[in-house]
Design an enzyme around this catalytic site. Structure first.
Site, PDB file in Angstrom:
ATOM      1  N   SER A   9       1.274 -10.602  -3.318  1.00  0.00           N
ATOM      2  CA  SER A   9      -0.006  -9.886  -3.288  1.00  0.00           C
ATOM      3  C   SER A   9      -0.760 -10.126  -4.585  1.00  0.00           C
ATOM      4  O   SER A   9      -0.248  -9.815  -5.679  1.00  0.00           O
ATOM      5  CB  SER A   9       0.234  -8.384  -3.119  1.00  0.00           C
ATOM      6  OG  SER A   9      -0.963  -7.690  -3.403  1.00  0.00           O
ATOM      7  N   HIS A  34      -0.907 -12.647  -0.142  1.00  0.00           N
ATOM      8  CA  HIS A  34      -1.222 -11.390   0.547  1.00  0.00           C
ATOM      9  C   HIS A  34      -2.469 -10.791  -0.106  1.00  0.00           C
ATOM     10  O   HIS A  34      -2.527 -10.619  -1.328  1.00  0.00           O
ATOM     11  CB  HIS A  34      -0.001 -10.471   0.382  1.00  0.00           C
ATOM     12  CG  HIS A  34      -0.074  -9.168   1.087  1.00  0.00           C
ATOM     13  ND1 HIS A  34       0.262  -9.002   2.412  1.00  0.00           N
ATOM     14  CD2 HIS A  34      -0.407  -7.924   0.627  1.00  0.00           C
ATOM     15  CE1 HIS A  34       0.144  -7.726   2.742  1.00  0.00           C
ATOM     16  NE2 HIS A  34      -0.274  -7.046   1.683  1.00  0.00           N
ATOM     17  N   ASP A  36      -4.779  -7.605  -0.357  1.00  0.00           N
ATOM     18  CA  ASP A  36      -4.869  -6.166  -0.088  1.00  0.00           C
ATOM     19  C   ASP A  36      -6.324  -5.720  -0.171  1.00  0.00           C
ATOM     20  O   ASP A  36      -6.882  -5.601  -1.269  1.00  0.00           O
ATOM     21  CB  ASP A  36      -4.022  -5.399  -1.117  1.00  0.00           C
ATOM     22  CG  ASP A  36      -2.542  -5.490  -0.798  1.00  0.00           C
ATOM     23  OD1 ASP A  36      -2.171  -5.198   0.355  1.00  0.00           O
ATOM     24  OD2 ASP A  36      -1.760  -5.872  -1.693  1.00  0.00           O
ATOM     25  N   MET A  38      -8.912  -2.867   0.176  1.00  0.00           N
ATOM     26  CA  MET A  38      -8.958  -1.391   0.183  1.00  0.00           C
ATOM     27  C   MET A  38     -10.395  -0.915   0.035  1.00  0.00           C
ATOM     28  O   MET A  38     -11.133  -1.444  -0.810  1.00  0.00           O
ATOM     29  CB  MET A  38      -8.150  -0.851  -0.994  1.00  0.00           C
ATOM     30  CG  MET A  38      -6.715  -1.322  -1.012  1.00  0.00           C
ATOM     31  SD  MET A  38      -5.875  -0.692  -2.479  1.00  0.00           S
ATOM     32  CE  MET A  38      -4.251  -1.391  -2.255  1.00  0.00           C
ATOM     33  N   HIS A  67      -4.430  -7.950   4.528  1.00  0.00           N
ATOM     34  CA  HIS A  67      -3.950  -6.619   4.902  1.00  0.00           C
ATOM     35  C   HIS A  67      -5.116  -5.663   4.711  1.00  0.00           C
ATOM     36  O   HIS A  67      -5.467  -5.322   3.584  1.00  0.00           O
ATOM     37  CB  HIS A  67      -2.751  -6.261   3.999  1.00  0.00           C
ATOM     38  CG  HIS A  67      -2.253  -4.867   4.174  1.00  0.00           C
ATOM     39  ND1 HIS A  67      -1.408  -4.272   3.260  1.00  0.00           N
ATOM     40  CD2 HIS A  67      -2.465  -3.944   5.150  1.00  0.00           C
ATOM     41  CE1 HIS A  67      -1.134  -3.041   3.667  1.00  0.00           C
ATOM     42  NE2 HIS A  67      -1.760  -2.823   4.802  1.00  0.00           N
ATOM     43  N   MET A  69      -6.884  -2.346   4.585  1.00  0.00           N
ATOM     44  CA  MET A  69      -6.706  -0.895   4.455  1.00  0.00           C
ATOM     45  C   MET A  69      -8.109  -0.306   4.384  1.00  0.00           C
ATOM     46  O   MET A  69      -8.554   0.182   3.338  1.00  0.00           O
ATOM     47  CB  MET A  69      -5.876  -0.578   3.202  1.00  0.00           C
ATOM     48  CG  MET A  69      -4.412  -0.927   3.370  1.00  0.00           C
ATOM     49  SD  MET A  69      -3.531  -1.055   1.806  1.00  0.00           S
ATOM     50  CE  MET A  69      -3.929  -2.743   1.356  1.00  0.00           C
ATOM     51  N   MET A 138       4.901  -0.445   6.188  1.00  0.00           N
ATOM     52  CA  MET A 138       4.591   0.002   4.826  1.00  0.00           C
ATOM     53  C   MET A 138       5.784   0.786   4.291  1.00  0.00           C
ATOM     54  O   MET A 138       6.200   1.785   4.893  1.00  0.00           O
ATOM     55  CB  MET A 138       3.365   0.923   4.818  1.00  0.00           C
ATOM     56  CG  MET A 138       2.028   0.253   5.065  1.00  0.00           C
ATOM     57  SD  MET A 138       1.619  -1.093   3.938  1.00  0.00           S
ATOM     58  CE  MET A 138       1.694  -0.304   2.338  1.00  0.00           C
ATOM     59  N   ASP A 176       6.119  -4.168   3.177  1.00  0.00           N
ATOM     60  CA  ASP A 176       5.150  -4.147   2.081  1.00  0.00           C
ATOM     61  C   ASP A 176       5.283  -2.870   1.252  1.00  0.00           C
ATOM     62  O   ASP A 176       5.056  -1.765   1.768  1.00  0.00           O
ATOM     63  CB  ASP A 176       3.744  -4.239   2.696  1.00  0.00           C
ATOM     64  CG  ASP A 176       2.656  -4.398   1.657  1.00  0.00           C
ATOM     65  OD1 ASP A 176       2.966  -4.538   0.467  1.00  0.00           O
ATOM     66  OD2 ASP A 176       1.468  -4.387   2.055  1.00  0.00           O
TER      67      ASP A 176
HETATM   68  C1  DX5 Z   1      -0.137  -1.229  -1.183  1.00  0.00           C
HETATM   69  C2  DX5 Z   1      -0.324  -2.681  -0.851  1.00  0.00           C
HETATM   70  C3  DX5 Z   1       0.797  -3.533  -1.260  1.00  0.00           C
HETATM   71  C4  DX5 Z   1       1.007  -3.590  -2.748  1.00  0.00           C
HETATM   72  C5  DX5 Z   1       2.425  -4.000  -3.021  1.00  0.00           C
HETATM   73  O1  DX5 Z   1      -1.152  -0.497  -0.603  1.00  0.00           O
HETATM   74  O2  DX5 Z   1      -0.482  -2.843   0.542  1.00  0.00           O
HETATM   75  O3  DX5 Z   1       0.659  -4.858  -0.733  1.00  0.00           O
HETATM   76  O4  DX5 Z   1       0.137  -4.492  -3.371  1.00  0.00           O
HETATM   77  O5  DX5 Z   1       2.675  -3.789  -4.362  1.00  0.00           O
HETATM   78  P1  DX5 Z   1       4.137  -3.661  -4.964  1.00  0.00           P
HETATM   79  O6  DX5 Z   1       4.892  -4.896  -4.554  1.00  0.00           O
HETATM   80  O7  DX5 Z   1       3.917  -3.546  -6.417  1.00  0.00           O
HETATM   81  O8  DX5 Z   1       4.709  -2.419  -4.345  1.00  0.00           O
HETATM   82 ZN    ZN Z   2      -0.396  -4.937   1.359  1.00  0.00          ZN
END
Ligand code: DX5
Ligand code: ZN
Length: 217
Positions: A9, A34, A36, A38, A67, A69, A138, A176
């Site tokens: 990520s 990956h 993320d 948000m 991904h 969110m 998750m 994840d």
């Molecule tokens: C959290 C994300 C993850 C996050 C993982 O909302 O979806 O992908 O970046 O981070 P680590 O590996 O540090 O838990």
């Molecule tokens: Zn993620």
């Protein structure tokens, strides 16, 4: 034991030198990048949007795993496909018509996945499991990297793997959140195919070594 794919990520990358970070990951054994996404509504944090995804897609030689969110993932599916994203997952709670969105994702040539929060039960995607290319479990509450692994996720992965095997499907399981070398082996043993990692990889000076550790459990 089978070797998992590692989706790194970029959330924990140093954004002041994003180009160098992506270049490094291209060559250090990562299998996917990956992304993320948000929105500050569905999760209490903002990450990045299209300009960064576009920049990453130009620099990356790895498959991109987006991904989402966000409360309206259907609004982004076409533009992500145009940018060459190969895996697209959204959260079950964010969409009224998840069947329709899954069909659209696949129609655009991407792999479709549904993400389940720690408190979201597996049965919530029971009716659509056979349509999915992957399920994203998750193992932290979404919103931030660097959180601790929620240990009950391991059993959830195991139960999901049983559902997939029982129905003779080839759906992949992606996990994840809070993935480290200490839990990677158990996760793969439980049925995980893809492990996402942000902080574990980026907290190592040698990304290649960190990725190797995650793969060799
Ligand atoms: C959290 C994300 C993850 C996050 C993982 O909302 O979806 O992908 O970046 O981070 P680590 O590996 O540090 O838990
Ligand atoms: Zn993620």
């Amino acid at each position: 034991m089978k070797c998992p794919k590692i989706a790194v990520s970029v959330l924990s990358a140093d954004f002041s030198k994003l180009g160098e970070e992506i270049e490094a990951l291209n060559k250090k054994g990562a299998d996917m990048l990956h992304l993320d996404i948000m929105d500050g509504h569905y999760v209490p944090n903002l990450s990045f949007g299209m300009p960064i995804v576009q920049a990453v897609s130009k620099l990356s030689s790895l498959p991109l795993d987006a991904h989402l969110m966000v409360t309206n993932p259907e609004d982004y599916v076409d533009s992500f496909a145009k940018l060459g994203v190969q895996y697209f997952s959204f959260h079950q709670e964010t969409v009224f018509h998840s069947h329709r969105l899954v069909q659209r994702i696949k129609q655009l040539g991407m792999k479709a996945g549904i993400a389940l929060n720690p408190a979201t039960p597996l049965c919530s995607m029971d009716e659509i499991l056979s349509e999915l290319d992957f399920v994203l479990i998750m193992s932290v509450n979404p919103g931030y990297s660097g959180q601790s692994f929620i240990s009950s996720s391991l059993d959830k992965v195991r139960r999901l793997k049983e559902m997939i095997s029982f129905r003779n499907l080839d759906t992949l399981i992606e996990v994840d959140g809070g993935v480290t070398a200490s839990n990677a082996g158990d996760l793969v043993g439980a049925g995980a195919d893809i492990l996402v990692s942000a902080s574990y990889v980026f907290s190592h000076v040698d990304y290649e070594d960190a990725i190797k550790q995650l793969k060799s459990q």
